[in-house]
Structure formats: structure tokens, C-alpha cells
Design an enzyme around this catalytic site. Structure first.
Site, PDB file in Angstrom:
ATOM      1  N   LYS A   1       0.835  -1.212   0.000  1.00 21.40           N
ATOM      2  CA  LYS A   1       0.000   0.000   0.000  1.00 21.40           C
ATOM      3  C   LYS A   1       0.868   1.260   0.000  1.00 21.40           C
ATOM      4  O   LYS A   1       0.642   2.188  -0.765  1.00 21.40           O
ATOM      5  CB  LYS A   1      -0.934   0.008   1.226  1.00 21.40           C
ATOM      6  CG  LYS A   1      -1.851  -1.208   1.317  1.00 21.40           C
ATOM      7  CD  LYS A   1      -2.813  -1.133   2.500  1.00 21.40           C
ATOM      8  CE  LYS A   1      -2.180  -1.256   3.877  1.00 21.40           C
ATOM      9  NZ  LYS A   1      -1.534  -2.578   4.150  1.00 21.40           N
TER      10      LYS A   1
ATOM     11  N   ARG B   1     -10.403   0.394   7.962  1.00 21.16           N
ATOM     12  CA  ARG B   1     -10.010  -0.963   8.333  1.00 21.16           C
ATOM     13  C   ARG B   1     -11.122  -1.719   9.028  1.00 21.16           C
ATOM     14  O   ARG B   1     -10.938  -2.872   9.403  1.00 21.16           O
ATOM     15  CB  ARG B   1      -8.825  -0.880   9.295  1.00 21.16           C
ATOM     16  CG  ARG B   1      -7.485  -1.193   8.685  1.00 21.16           C
ATOM     17  CD  ARG B   1      -6.455  -0.993   9.776  1.00 21.16           C
ATOM     18  NE  ARG B   1      -5.270  -1.744   9.561  1.00 21.16           N
ATOM     19  CZ  ARG B   1      -4.181  -1.288   8.935  1.00 21.16           C
ATOM     20  NH1 ARG B   1      -4.168  -0.082   8.428  1.00 21.16           N
ATOM     21  NH2 ARG B   1      -3.131  -2.044   8.815  1.00 21.16           N
TER      22      ARG B   1
ATOM     23  N   ARG C   1      11.662  -6.575   5.743  1.00 19.25           N
ATOM     24  CA  ARG C   1      11.629  -5.157   6.087  1.00 19.25           C
ATOM     25  C   ARG C   1      11.993  -4.939   7.551  1.00 19.25           C
ATOM     26  O   ARG C   1      12.557  -3.901   7.906  1.00 19.25           O
ATOM     27  CB  ARG C   1      10.236  -4.570   5.811  1.00 19.25           C
ATOM     28  CG  ARG C   1      10.227  -3.067   5.956  1.00 19.25           C
ATOM     29  CD  ARG C   1       8.885  -2.454   5.703  1.00 19.25           C
ATOM     30  NE  ARG C   1       7.925  -2.874   6.708  1.00 19.25           N
ATOM     31  CZ  ARG C   1       6.642  -2.592   6.670  1.00 19.25           C
ATOM     32  NH1 ARG C   1       6.152  -1.897   5.654  1.00 19.25           N
ATOM     33  NH2 ARG C   1       5.846  -3.000   7.617  1.00 19.25           N
TER      34      ARG C   1
ATOM     35  N   ARG D   1      -1.026  -9.309  13.058  1.00 20.16           N
ATOM     36  CA  ARG D   1      -1.532  -8.288  12.119  1.00 20.16           C
ATOM     37  C   ARG D   1      -2.264  -8.956  10.956  1.00 20.16           C
ATOM     38  O   ARG D   1      -3.297  -8.469  10.513  1.00 20.16           O
ATOM     39  CB  ARG D   1      -0.370  -7.441  11.588  1.00 20.16           C
ATOM     40  CG  ARG D   1       0.169  -6.458  12.618  1.00 20.16           C
ATOM     41  CD  ARG D   1       1.581  -6.020  12.298  1.00 20.16           C
ATOM     42  NE  ARG D   1       1.701  -5.295  11.053  1.00 20.16           N
ATOM     43  CZ  ARG D   1       2.854  -5.106  10.420  1.00 20.16           C
ATOM     44  NH1 ARG D   1       3.987  -5.589  10.917  1.00 20.16           N
ATOM     45  NH2 ARG D   1       2.899  -4.419   9.304  1.00 20.16           N
TER      46      ARG D   1
HETATM   47  P1  AP5 Z   1       4.661  -1.652   1.965  1.00 20.22           P
HETATM   48  O1  AP5 Z   1       4.488  -0.809   0.751  1.00 20.22           O
HETATM   49  O2  AP5 Z   1       5.225  -1.050   3.174  1.00 20.22           O
HETATM   50  O3  AP5 Z   1       3.278  -2.388   2.306  1.00 20.22           O
HETATM   51  P2  AP5 Z   1       2.065  -1.884   3.163  1.00 20.22           P
HETATM   52  O4  AP5 Z   1       0.864  -2.546   2.582  1.00 20.22           O
HETATM   53  O5  AP5 Z   1       2.073  -0.400   3.243  1.00 20.22           O
HETATM   54  O6  AP5 Z   1       2.435  -2.577   4.530  1.00 20.22           O
HETATM   55  P3  AP5 Z   1       2.344  -2.054   6.028  1.00 20.22           P
HETATM   56  O7  AP5 Z   1       3.248  -2.899   6.840  1.00 20.22           O
HETATM   57  O8  AP5 Z   1       2.494  -0.592   6.076  1.00 20.22           O
HETATM   58  O9  AP5 Z   1       0.877  -2.477   6.311  1.00 20.22           O
HETATM   59  P4  AP5 Z   1       0.062  -2.422   7.619  1.00 20.22           P
HETATM   60  O10 AP5 Z   1      -1.311  -2.404   7.087  1.00 20.22           O
HETATM   61  O11 AP5 Z   1       0.405  -3.510   8.563  1.00 20.22           O
HETATM   62  O12 AP5 Z   1       0.576  -1.117   8.346  1.00 20.22           O
HETATM   63  P5  AP5 Z   1      -0.085   0.287   8.643  1.00 20.22           P
HETATM   64  O13 AP5 Z   1       0.998   1.242   8.761  1.00 20.22           O
HETATM   65  O14 AP5 Z   1      -1.193   0.564   7.737  1.00 20.22           O
HETATM   66  O15 AP5 Z   1       5.514  -2.938   1.529  1.00 20.22           O
HETATM   67  C1  AP5 Z   1       5.905  -3.884   2.496  1.00 20.22           C
HETATM   68  C2  AP5 Z   1       7.325  -4.373   2.168  1.00 20.22           C
HETATM   69  O16 AP5 Z   1       7.295  -5.092   0.935  1.00 20.22           O
HETATM   70  C3  AP5 Z   1       8.330  -3.240   1.979  1.00 20.22           C
HETATM   71  O17 AP5 Z   1       9.554  -3.606   2.487  1.00 20.22           O
HETATM   72  C4  AP5 Z   1       8.374  -3.061   0.452  1.00 20.22           C
HETATM   73  O18 AP5 Z   1       9.607  -2.569   0.023  1.00 20.22           O
HETATM   74  C5  AP5 Z   1       8.140  -4.472  -0.030  1.00 20.22           C
HETATM   75  N1  AP5 Z   1       7.430  -4.521  -1.317  1.00 20.22           N
HETATM   76  C6  AP5 Z   1       6.490  -3.662  -1.790  1.00 20.22           C
HETATM   77  N2  AP5 Z   1       6.057  -4.018  -3.004  1.00 20.22           N
HETATM   78  C7  AP5 Z   1       6.724  -5.173  -3.310  1.00 20.22           C
HETATM   79  C8  AP5 Z   1       6.693  -6.035  -4.448  1.00 20.22           C
HETATM   80  N3  AP5 Z   1       5.918  -5.816  -5.488  1.00 20.22           N
HETATM   81  N4  AP5 Z   1       7.492  -7.133  -4.435  1.00 20.22           N
HETATM   82  C9  AP5 Z   1       8.314  -7.383  -3.340  1.00 20.22           C
HETATM   83  N5  AP5 Z   1       8.397  -6.584  -2.245  1.00 20.22           N
HETATM   84  C10 AP5 Z   1       7.594  -5.490  -2.238  1.00 20.22           C
HETATM   85  O19 AP5 Z   1      -0.736   0.024  10.090  1.00 20.22           O
HETATM   86  C11 AP5 Z   1       0.067  -0.268  11.199  1.00 20.22           C
HETATM   87  C12 AP5 Z   1      -0.774  -0.411  12.440  1.00 20.22           C
HETATM   88  O20 AP5 Z   1      -1.390   0.858  12.747  1.00 20.22           O
HETATM   89  C13 AP5 Z   1      -1.940  -1.387  12.374  1.00 20.22           C
HETATM   90  O21 AP5 Z   1      -1.531  -2.704  12.656  1.00 20.22           O
HETATM   91  C14 AP5 Z   1      -2.868  -0.818  13.421  1.00 20.22           C
HETATM   92  O22 AP5 Z   1      -2.434  -1.161  14.705  1.00 20.22           O
HETATM   93  C15 AP5 Z   1      -2.696   0.683  13.261  1.00 20.22           C
HETATM   94  N6  AP5 Z   1      -3.665   1.247  12.305  1.00 20.22           N
HETATM   95  C16 AP5 Z   1      -3.370   1.798  11.085  1.00 20.22           C
HETATM   96  N7  AP5 Z   1      -4.495   2.190  10.457  1.00 20.22           N
HETATM   97  C17 AP5 Z   1      -5.515   1.874  11.295  1.00 20.22           C
HETATM   98  C18 AP5 Z   1      -6.920   1.995  11.196  1.00 20.22           C
HETATM   99  N8  AP5 Z   1      -7.504   2.510  10.102  1.00 20.22           N
HETATM  100  N9  AP5 Z   1      -7.673   1.566  12.235  1.00 20.22           N
HETATM  101  C19 AP5 Z   1      -7.107   1.058  13.338  1.00 20.22           C
HETATM  102  N10 AP5 Z   1      -5.783   0.886  13.491  1.00 20.22           N
HETATM  103  C20 AP5 Z   1      -4.998   1.285  12.468  1.00 20.22           C
HETATM  104 MG    MG Z   2       2.165   0.979   4.869  1.00 14.21          MG
END
Ligand code: AP5
Ligand code: MG
Length: 191
Positions: free
Chosen positions: A15, A90, A129, A147
Site C-alpha cells: 500500500k 479498516r 523489512r 496483524r
Molecule cells: P509496503 O508498501 O510497506 O506495504 P504496506 O501494505 O504499506 O504494509 P504495512 O506494513 O504498512 O501495512 P500495515 O497495514 O500492517 O501497516 P499500517 O501502517 O497501515 O511494503 C511492504 C514491504 O514489501 C516493503 O519492504 C516493500 O519494500 C516491499 N514490497 C512492496 N512491493 C513489493 C513487491 N511488489 N514485491 C516485493 N516486495 C515489495 O498500520 C500499522 C498499524 O497501525 C496497524 O496494525 C494498526 O495497529 C494501526 N492502524 C493503522 N491504520 C488503522 C486503522 N484505520 N484503524 C485502526 N488501526 C490502524
Molecule cells: Mg504501509
């Protein structure tokens, strides 16, 4: 009409990576609730301290807190051409709140783009990562699994919400970053 996109997908689906491309190509504002929480955690704000207690375990931050934060962020950009909502909504409660909020501004979501990546690949990406991210929720395999489980149980149902509105598009999230971007552009421009 604003180009408001929900960029959806499990942890590690890409994402954040794909959002970077989209904001450049379409001139959109990127709102990642995860990034905003992490910025608050770093500054040790009240919100950050609260968020950390959930995020470090891989649990969701409560809806009310998240929704209020998101609204504030949207209101900071009154002239936006559109938003990419990354990691929000979410829960179905969040999705409803977002629709209601956008409606007060005569706006709406155009499309939900859902990156689809199988679980083994997610785990691999996140563990890789973890070596460099410094994210507390990447640090431990158990938290990563938590997660993914929270995604399956609490977040995946949000797809149905957008399916009912005919706004749901699945995107194959496996391949090179460029290949996936091309699929996303195609979905935006042909819908
Ligand atoms: P990346 O682009 O970072 O993926 P992402 O989908 O953004 O992953 P996140 O870890 O950020 O997702 P998340 O949903 O757990 O975290 P968030 O911050 O939203 O890519 C991941 C890795 O893969 C990177 O190293 C990248 O380089 C690599 N990659 C990318 N594309 C690739 C490809 N094509 N091939 C190979 N490798 C690739 O949320 C974190 C926490 O915050 C949640 O757990 C929750 O506690 C809280 N939170 C956030 N939003 C909410 C909400 N709306 N409600 C309640 N709690 C929330
Ligand atoms: Mg992210």
C-alpha cells in the site's frame, strides 16, 4: 469530482509503496493512518502513546480515535484534488464514517483498489523489512502473524462494503513494483 481512492490490502501488500507512485502521477494527498500514528509515536504525543499500546501488539487502534484523526487530516487539505486512503478504513464502522464525512463535503470514494498477496509472501516481505524498518510491529514474527489475523478477521470484510457500492477492484499484488503500478493505473483510468 475528486479522485478519492481507498488503497486496501493486508500488511505488507504494498500500500505504502504504490501510494508513492500514485501521489506523483495523479497529484493526490496520501493519508496513511499507520504513518500518522507512527509520527505521533515518535513525537510521544498523547495520541502516539495511546496508539502505541495497540500497534506494538498488532491490534487495531479503536475506531473513534482513528476516525477523528483521519477527519482532522482531511480537513487540513481543503483544496486537494483527491486523497489516497492507505490503511483506512479498516473496519466497516470506519468505512461508514468515511462515507458520511465525505458526503458532508459533497464528495465520495471513487474506487477501492485491493492489493491481493498471499500470506507466505506477506510474511517474507515483512520479515525482510523488519531488518531495516525499526517498526515495533515488524520486530517479531508473532506480531506480524497477529496483524495478518486481524486483517483477515476485522478488515477483510470492508471489501464487501465497497462491493455493494460497485466500487471494489482487486489488483494482483504479486510482481515487480512497476508491474503492479501499471495494473493500478489501468484500473483507475478504465473505471
Ligand atoms: P509496503 O508498501 O510497506 O506495504 P504496506 O501494505 O504499506 O504494509 P504495512 O506494513 O504498512 O501495512 P500495515 O497495514 O500492517 O501497516 P499500517 O501502517 O497501515 O511494503 C511492504 C514491504 O514489501 C516493503 O519492504 C516493500 O519494500 C516491499 N514490497 C512492496 N512491493 C513489493 C513487491 N511488489 N514485491 C516485493 N516486495 C515489495 O498500520 C500499522 C498499524 O497501525 C496497524 O496494525 C494498526 O495497529 C494501526 N492502524 C493503522 N491504520 C488503522 C486503522 N484505520 N484503524 C485502526 N488501526 C490502524
Ligand atoms: Mg504501509
Amino acid at each position: 469530482m475528486a479522485l478519492n481512492i481507498v488503497l486496501f490490502g493486508p500488511p505488507g501488500a504494498g500500500k505504502g509503496t504504490q501510494s508513492e507512485r500514485l501521489i506523483q502521477k495523479y497529484g493526490l494527498i496520501h493519508l496513511s493512518t499507520g504513518d500518522i500514528f507512527r509520527a505521533n509515536m515518535k513525537e510521544e504525543t498523547e495520541l502516539g502513546i495511546l496508539a502505541k499500546s495497540f500497534i506494538s501488539k498488532g491490534h487495531l487502534v479503536p475506531d473513534e480515535v482513528t476516525i477523528n484523526m483521519l477527519k482532522e487530516e482531511v480537513l487540513k487539505h481543503p483544496n486537494a484534488k483527491g486523497f489516497i486512503f492507505d490503511g483506512f478504513p479498516r473496519t466497516t464502522v470506519q468505512a461508514l464514517a468515511l462515507d458520511d464525512f465525505l458526503a458532508t463535503m459533497n464528495s465520495s470514494i471513487k474506487v477501492m483498489l485491493a492489493l491481493e498477496v498471499e500470506e507466505n509472501e506477506l510474511r517474507e516481505r515483512l520479515m525482510k523489512r523488519a531488518l531495516v524498518s525499526g517498526r515495533s510491529d515488524d520486530a517479531d514474527e508473532k506480531i506480524i502473524q497477529n496483524r495478518i489475523n486481524v486483517y483477515k478477521n476485522e478488515t477483510a470484510p470492508v471489501k464487501t462494503f465497497y462491493e455493494k457500492q460497485n466500487k471494489f477492484i482487486a489488483i494482483d499484488g504479486i510482481g515487480t513494483i512497476d508491474e503492479i503500478s501499471a495494473r493500478i493505473y489501468d484500473a483507475i483510468e478504465n473505471n
